[in-house]
Design a protein around this motif. Structure first.
Motif, PDB file in Angstrom:
ATOM      1  N   PRO A 152       0.813  -1.232   0.000  1.00 29.00           N
ATOM      2  CA  PRO A 152       0.000   0.000   0.000  1.00 29.00           C
ATOM      3  C   PRO A 152       0.837   1.268   0.000  1.00 29.00           C
ATOM      4  CG  PRO A 152      -0.880  -1.598   1.555  1.00 29.00           C
ATOM      5  CD  PRO A 152       0.430  -2.133   1.102  1.00 29.00           C
ATOM      6  N   TYR A 153       1.938   1.264   0.739  1.00 34.61           N
ATOM      7  CA  TYR A 153       2.770   2.461   0.801  1.00 34.61           C
ATOM      8  C   TYR A 153       3.585   2.633  -0.486  1.00 34.61           C
ATOM      9  CZ  TYR A 153       1.468   1.785   5.646  1.00 34.61           C
ATOM     10  OH  TYR A 153       0.746   1.590   6.793  1.00 34.61           O
ATOM     11  N   ARG A 154       3.919   1.525  -1.148  1.00 35.30           N
ATOM     12  CA  ARG A 154       4.569   1.642  -2.454  1.00 35.30           C
ATOM     13  C   ARG A 154       3.620   2.306  -3.458  1.00 35.30           C
ATOM     14  NH1 ARG A 154       9.222  -1.383  -3.456  1.00 35.30           N
ATOM     15  NH2 ARG A 154       9.762  -2.973  -1.914  1.00 35.30           N
ATOM     16  N   ARG A 155       2.315   1.989  -3.359  1.00 38.39           N
ATOM     17  CA  ARG A 155       1.342   2.575  -4.277  1.00 38.39           C
ATOM     18  C   ARG A 155       1.096   4.046  -3.964  1.00 38.39           C
ATOM     19  NH1 ARG A 155      -2.975  -2.491  -3.926  1.00 38.39           N
ATOM     20  NH2 ARG A 155      -1.668  -4.015  -5.049  1.00 38.39           N
ATOM     21  N   ILE A 156       1.119   4.390  -2.688  1.00 34.86           N
ATOM     22  CA  ILE A 156       0.908   5.797  -2.317  1.00 34.86           C
ATOM     23  C   ILE A 156       2.114   6.640  -2.688  1.00 34.86           C
ATOM     24  CG2 ILE A 156       0.467   7.363  -0.394  1.00 34.86           C
ATOM     25  CD1 ILE A 156      -0.929   5.056   1.034  1.00 34.86           C
ATOM     26  N   PHE A 157       3.331   6.092  -2.480  1.00 34.50           N
ATOM     27  CA  PHE A 157       4.577   6.832  -2.748  1.00 34.50           C
ATOM     28  C   PHE A 157       5.431   6.047  -3.734  1.00 34.50           C
ATOM     29  CE2 PHE A 157       3.457   7.814   1.733  1.00 34.50           C
ATOM     30  CZ  PHE A 157       3.180   9.163   1.574  1.00 34.50           C
ATOM     31  N   PRO A 158       5.064   6.030  -5.004  1.00 34.22           N
ATOM     32  CA  PRO A 158       5.899   5.314  -5.978  1.00 34.22           C
ATOM     33  C   PRO A 158       7.278   5.969  -6.094  1.00 34.22           C
ATOM     34  CG  PRO A 158       4.226   6.630  -7.083  1.00 34.22           C
ATOM     35  CD  PRO A 158       3.905   6.680  -5.626  1.00 34.22           C
ATOM     36  N   GLY A 159       8.301   5.142  -6.132  1.00 35.52           N
ATOM     37  CA  GLY A 159       9.662   5.658  -6.229  1.00 35.52           C
ATOM     38  C   GLY A 159      10.361   5.851  -4.904  1.00 35.52           C
ATOM     39  N   LEU A 160       9.627   5.758  -3.792  1.00 36.07           N
ATOM     40  CA  LEU A 160      10.281   5.937  -2.498  1.00 36.07           C
ATOM     41  C   LEU A 160      11.126   4.722  -2.131  1.00 36.07           C
ATOM     42  CD1 LEU A 160      10.759   7.344   0.212  1.00 36.07           C
ATOM     43  CD2 LEU A 160       8.570   6.421   1.008  1.00 36.07           C
ATOM     44  N   PHE A 161      10.606   3.533  -2.354  1.00 38.55           N
ATOM     45  CA  PHE A 161      11.303   2.314  -1.935  1.00 38.55           C
ATOM     46  C   PHE A 161      12.001   1.669  -3.131  1.00 38.55           C
ATOM     47  CE2 PHE A 161       7.673   2.783   0.946  1.00 38.55           C
ATOM     48  CZ  PHE A 161       8.347   2.828   2.150  1.00 38.55           C
ATOM     49  N   ARG A 162      13.290   1.460  -2.973  1.00 40.90           N
ATOM     50  CA  ARG A 162      14.051   0.748  -3.969  1.00 40.90           C
ATOM     51  C   ARG A 162      14.108  -0.730  -3.588  1.00 40.90           C
ATOM     52  NH1 ARG A 162      19.184   4.693  -5.296  1.00 40.90           N
ATOM     53  NH2 ARG A 162      18.029   6.666  -5.273  1.00 40.90           N
ATOM     54  N   PRO A 163      14.187  -1.623  -4.561  1.00 41.82           N
ATOM     55  CA  PRO A 163      14.309  -3.042  -4.209  1.00 41.82           C
ATOM     56  C   PRO A 163      15.635  -3.327  -3.533  1.00 41.82           C
ATOM     57  CG  PRO A 163      14.491  -2.712  -6.581  1.00 41.82           C
ATOM     58  CD  PRO A 163      14.084  -1.397  -5.998  1.00 41.82           C
ATOM     59  N   LEU A 164      15.634  -4.317  -2.654  1.00 38.39           N
ATOM     60  CA  LEU A 164      16.863  -4.671  -1.942  1.00 38.39           C
ATOM     61  C   LEU A 164      17.970  -5.089  -2.887  1.00 38.39           C
ATOM     62  CD1 LEU A 164      15.709  -6.603   1.264  1.00 38.39           C
ATOM     63  CD2 LEU A 164      17.107  -4.532   1.164  1.00 38.39           C
ATOM     64  N   SER A 165      17.611  -5.576  -4.052  1.00 40.58           N
ATOM     65  CA  SER A 165      18.637  -5.988  -5.017  1.00 40.58           C
ATOM     66  C   SER A 165      19.476  -4.816  -5.503  1.00 40.58           C
ATOM     67  CB  SER A 165      17.977  -6.687  -6.211  1.00 40.58           C
ATOM     68  OG  SER A 165      17.031  -5.828  -6.838  1.00 40.58           O
ATOM     69  N   GLU A 166      18.967  -3.583  -5.374  1.00 43.64           N
ATOM     70  CA  GLU A 166      19.722  -2.402  -5.797  1.00 43.64           C
ATOM     71  C   GLU A 166      20.674  -1.890  -4.724  1.00 43.64           C
ATOM     72  OE1 GLU A 166      17.286   0.702  -7.302  1.00 43.64           O
ATOM     73  OE2 GLU A 166      16.263  -0.559  -8.796  1.00 43.64           O
ATOM     74  N   MET A 167      20.606  -2.445  -3.528  1.00 39.02           N
ATOM     75  CA  MET A 167      21.550  -2.020  -2.498  1.00 39.02           C
ATOM     76  C   MET A 167      22.961  -2.461  -2.893  1.00 39.02           C
ATOM     77  SD  MET A 167      21.724  -2.994   1.589  1.00 39.02           S
ATOM     78  CE  MET A 167      20.273  -2.062   2.034  1.00 39.02           C
ATOM     79  N   PRO A 168      23.950  -1.579  -2.762  1.00 38.85           N
ATOM     80  CA  PRO A 168      25.318  -1.976  -3.098  1.00 38.85           C
ATOM     81  C   PRO A 168      25.754  -3.226  -2.351  1.00 38.85           C
ATOM     82  CG  PRO A 168      25.182   0.391  -2.743  1.00 38.85           C
ATOM     83  CD  PRO A 168      23.852  -0.172  -2.367  1.00 38.85           C
ATOM     84  N   LYS A 169      26.515  -4.075  -3.026  1.00 41.55           N
ATOM     85  CA  LYS A 169      26.900  -5.362  -2.453  1.00 41.55           C
ATOM     86  C   LYS A 169      27.670  -5.192  -1.161  1.00 41.55           C
ATOM     87  CE  LYS A 169      29.240  -9.678  -3.644  1.00 41.55           C
ATOM     88  NZ  LYS A 169      30.024 -10.398  -4.695  1.00 41.55           N
TER      89      LYS A 169
END
Length: 922
Positions: A625-642
């Motif tokens: 629900p919060y991803r839908r309210i604020f698109p672009g706020l949360f990045r997927p964990l796969s994008e976190m630097p290794k």
């Protein structure tokens, strides 16, 4: 009287006052009578306009600076869209609430309402608009709810409905009830002006939608109350029990149906609201309400209680299953272990020995403060555990703390010092968890200012964002910032990062001056066109400002990434509305939070140099629900630097909550749960201090070998032996996996409190601790670490000594225990040698010089023995003299000399002990 009446102008026209018998004093007040006799007329509208303009100007001066400065701050961290969506959502909700409430209230007043009543209705609509605006996040999360894939056992609805839609419906229902009350008050006020009670009755008849709307709201309240049975507290379960589901729920549904039917009948004009009908309806509804409150209790006492387990069995099973799902425990893997009696040499690996933590958080933090704060205005707020690669490329546990700047400790509290010169902390300090420097101090691998050494290089040590509550800082100004102290002078710098908000123009200076109520910011000459202002610098407050719907962990920890310090913070989605789940008090966010659902859905990173914040969200349905309210706020964990992902830790607060729930809900069988046959505990009442989860390095049976885990032991309630332990894995693809190692009931494995008792009963240890205490020193006993080694358990407890007048604790001894045996040594290696071999030999043998012949070896042994005997005799003489001195001191009541004599006696005994046990003398 005529004289006064005709000749005293201003007092002309006073009426003669008659004496009125009574209790009053009947005094005459001419001024009051003058005021009453003054003519009244319409109020000048220009006064209202000026007053409204003044109020509007004040609101603009307070709101507009905050609005624009907040917008600029969100823009500086790349999250302008989050702020804009929030503002638009609040404005849209306000407009919707204002228009809806205004239309309803105006209709309640009727067409002949006075201007005063219409103004009051507009004020009421304004209030309801603001009230609905404050509910924007609750309403939107209900609109954008996502299914969790878990059905509640009573109604078969998805749990996501209860987490998101139910709070929204409850909030909207409260808002509608308030609007209905305002509408009734408006109708009453309008009818009173028109003609009293008779007019009120006719008004209610003409506004038949008003009582109909109230009955419909009542029906909706009963319906939501019925749905909330899924988290009703009970004696055996949380959620609807037998009496609730079979008796209370049908009565509630009947009451809801009756209310809805009457409401629609009134609205459609099928029935006329008369006094007799109103009394009949009220009597019917009161009877239903009484039966609903009385009958379930009778059924429970007479029917359920004599057969409680049989009748509550399906509800107990549902309660256990849903509680495990709510706390993320449904996937816990249980591994039976056949314990070994004691630790064997093959159970110990070199990597595990290097990761045994000998430093407790509190003593280490005290040592950091004494050794590395350097200046009084620096502060270490807390020590954290992490892992970094060592020289051999293997990960080793470290403890580290960031050196932050505490503005409260500045000797000169000037505006320039607080906002222009002293703007940031500097660097950090780090040590390996098992290394001890000479003198019992931690052996630091990163230390000093500028920082030197360490497994990774810290290229940018300035700390502008941290755990402290910083005032705003002005950077890139004409005043060079204090960077770090160097001898008698200070090194200064100019900020070179991208953080902060531009404050070069006069418009922006005015906006920030109004926001912070600080005129110095407006008139200072230190600012340039390139100057920036940094505010919102506390990392937890910063994350809460961006995503206030999350609860944040109270313990952020620093990571050295890309040559900078990056803070990592855990964010949780929590709720109190998960069906059939037991509510618990959690210490999330540094305070007590009551919840019955939790997920660690978000990892937050904050750059300590430029304040760039990133939210990394897991693939969690509760976050959608919060991803839908604020698109672009949360990045997927796969994008976190290794590199950053390799430093993720399973959060302690969450693990402690889950372990506290699992100690009861590991009993999945309803009969076992009902009888509480196998209830576990973590900290028995006999514990010297609460047992806390600890990060350890251990072998979990994975081909990769040892890994970083968070673990805590379990003991049965009423007994102190170890029954099992839980571990949360932190490395790689296994992150977040929970494993419980369970010992069979037929085996005795010593628990922490039993080991503490064995330590207290050890003659050598207890005598030495008493001796240290008599000398005026404070003995600090560290956490008793429970370390699984293969199939056995190794207990480790460091002992620290702190002088009575000193603040620097020193690591003096390491206590080890396994299989009921307790030993100690000055080092971990010495204690391990005693535990494994029964002597004092170290694990690593010392190189010896090979004798040239057997005769030479014999002569060497004899010579060494004679030398050792002489030293033992000398130590014995010193011990005897010290004992005599102590007796004489006691006779004189000279406790200072007595303490010195006892110290000499202790040193003599220690010297004799080294010689007699084969150790090297001084």
């Amino acid at each position: 009287m005529s004289f006064f009446h005709f000749h005293f102008g201003p007092f002309r026209g006073f009426k003669r006052r008659e004496w009125i018998p009574g209790d009053g004093d009947n005094q005459w007040n001419p001024l009051e009578e003058v005021l009453r006799s003054r003519p009244t007329g319409p109020i000048n509208p220009m006064g209202w306009v000026l007053a409204a303009g003044l109020v509007g100007a004040i609101v603009l001066l307070l709101v507009m600076p905050w609005f624009f400065t907040e917008l600029w701050w969100f823009r500086s961290i790349g999250l302008e869209g989050v702020f804009v969506r929030r503002v638009l959502a609040r404005a849209g909700m306000f407009l919707l609430g204002f228009l809806a409430a205004g239309a309803v209230l105006m209709r309640s007043l009727g067409g002949a309402a006075s201007p005063a009543l219409r103004a009051g209705a507009l004020l009421g609509a304004l209030f309801k608009g603001l009230q609905l605006s404050s509910m924007w996040l609750t309403v939107l999360s209900g609109v954008f709810m996502a299914p969790l894939g878990v059905k509640d056992p009573l109604f078969g609805l998805d749990a996501g409905f209860y987490l998101f839609a139910m709070p929204a419906l409850e909030g909207l229902l409260r808002w509608l009830w308030g609007l209905w009350v305002f509408s009734v008050l408006a109708a009453v006020a309008s009818a009173r002006l028109e003609g009293g009670l008779s007019s009120l009755y006719s008004r209610l008849l003409s506004l038949r939608w008003l009582p109909s709307f109230g009955l419909l709201l009542w029906a909706a309240s009963v319906a939501l109350e019925a749905l909330s049975l899924v988290w009703a507290p009970g004696r055996v379960v949380y959620g609807a029990s037998f009496a609730d589901a079979k008796v209370k729920l049908p009565l509630m549904l009947l009451q809801c149906a009756v209310l809805a039917a009457i409401s629609f009948a009134l609205a459609l004009g099928r029935i006329k609201l008369s006094a007799k009908l109103a009394k009949t309806l009220l009597a019917l509804l009161a009877g239903l309400w009484f039966i609903r409150g009385f009958l379930p209790g009778v059924v429970h006492q007479l029917v359920v209680r004599p057969n409680e387990f049989q009748m509550e069995r399906p509800y107990i099973a549902a309660h256990v299953d849903m509680t495990l799902k709510a706390y993320g425990l449904q996937g816990v893997r249980t591994v039976p272990v056949d314990p070994a009696p004691r630790v064997a040499p093959e159970d110990l690996s070199e990597r595990q020995m290097k990761n045994i933590r000998l430093w407790d958080y509190e003593p280490l933090l005290t040592a950091y403060k004494q050794l590395q704060e350097i200046r009084s205005y620096y502060e270490f707020l807390g020590a954290d555990v992490d892992r970094y690669p060592s020289d051999d490329g293997r990960l080793r546990q470290v403890m580290l703390a960031v050196r932050e700047l505490d503005h409260r400790k500045l000797q000169s509290q000037t505006w320039v010092n607080r906002h222009l010169e002293f703007t940031h902390g500097y660097g950090l300090v780090m040590n390996y968890v098992n290394q001890v420097a000479p003198g019992g101090m931690p052996e630091l691998v990163i230390k000093d200012i500028p920082p030197t050494g360490g497994p990774v290089e810290l290229k940018t040590p300035a700390i502008y964002y941290g755990e402290m509550d910083y005032p705003y800082a002005l950077v890139k100004t004409k005043v060079r910032e204090f960077d770090y102290p160097s001898g008698d002078s200070n090194v200064r710098t100019t900020y070179s990062g991208n953080g902060g908000v531009s404050v070069g123009s006069w418009v922006r200076r005015l906006a920030f001056a109004l926001r912070f109520m600080d005129l110095d910011l407006l008139f200072t000459r230190a600012l340039t066109d390139d100057s920036k202002i940094m505010f919102n610098r506390n990392i937890i407050a910063m994350a809460s400002r961006v995503a206030p719907f999350l609860v944040y962990d109270s313990d952020p920890y620093p990571v050295i990434h890309g040559g900078r310090v990056v803070w990592m913070l855990d964010g949780y989605v929590v709720s109190r509305h998960f069906p059939y789940s037991r509510p618990m008090e959690a210490s999330l966010g540094g305070g007590g939070v009551r919840l019955n659902y939790v997920r660690n859905s978000v990892k937050v990173t904050v750059d300590a140099f430029d304040g760039q914040i990133r939210f990394y969200g897991a693939d969690d349905p509760a976050l959608r629900p919060y991803r839908r309210i604020f698109p672009g706020l949360f990045r997927p964990l796969s994008e976190m630097p290794k590199d950053l992902k390799g430093h993720m830790r399973y959060p302690k607060d969450l693990f402690a909550l889950q372990a506290g729930a699992f100690r009861l809900y590991h009993m999945r069988d309803p009969n076992t749960f009902y009888n509480r046959e196998d209830l576990w505990q973590i900290s028995p009442p006999e514990s010297r201090r609460p047992i806390r989860p600890n990060y350890v390095t251990m072998d979990m049976g994975d081909p990769a070998g040892e890994e970083f885990v968070l673990m805590v032991p379990f003991m049965p309630v009423g007994r102190n032996n170890l029954v099992g332990w839980m571990a949360a894995r932190c490395d790689g693809s296994h992150y977040g996996e929970l494993v419980v190692y369970k010992y069979p009931k037929r085996n005795l494995v010593f628990g922490p409190t039993q080991v503490e008792a064995l330590i207290d009963q050890n003659p050598e240890i207890s005598a030495q601790l008493s001796l240290w205490s008599q000398r005026g020193s404070d003995v600090i006993r560290g956490d008793l670490l429970v370390l699984p080694m293969g199939r056995s358990i190794l207990y480790v407890q460091p002992l620290y000594l702190k002088a009575e007048r000193g603040e620097l604790p020193e690591l003096k001894r390491v206590v080890l225990s396994s299989g009921g045996r307790v030993v100690w040594g000055e080092t971990l290696e010495e204690a391990l040698g005693r535990l494994l071999g029964g002597g004092s030999a170290a694990l690593v043998e010392k190189p010896e010089r090979a004798p040239e012949s057997l005769g030479g070896a014999v002569k060497e042994v004899i010579a060494n023995a004679q030398e050792a005997l002489k030293r033992v005799q000398g130590a014995f003489k010193r011990a005897r003299l010290a004992l005599e001195d102590s007796r004489e001191a006691l006779k004189r009541y000279d406790f200072a000399d007595y303490g010195r004599a006892m110290r000499d006696l202790e040193e003599a005994f220690e010297e004799m002990s080294r010689y007699l046990s084969g150790g090297d003398g001084p």
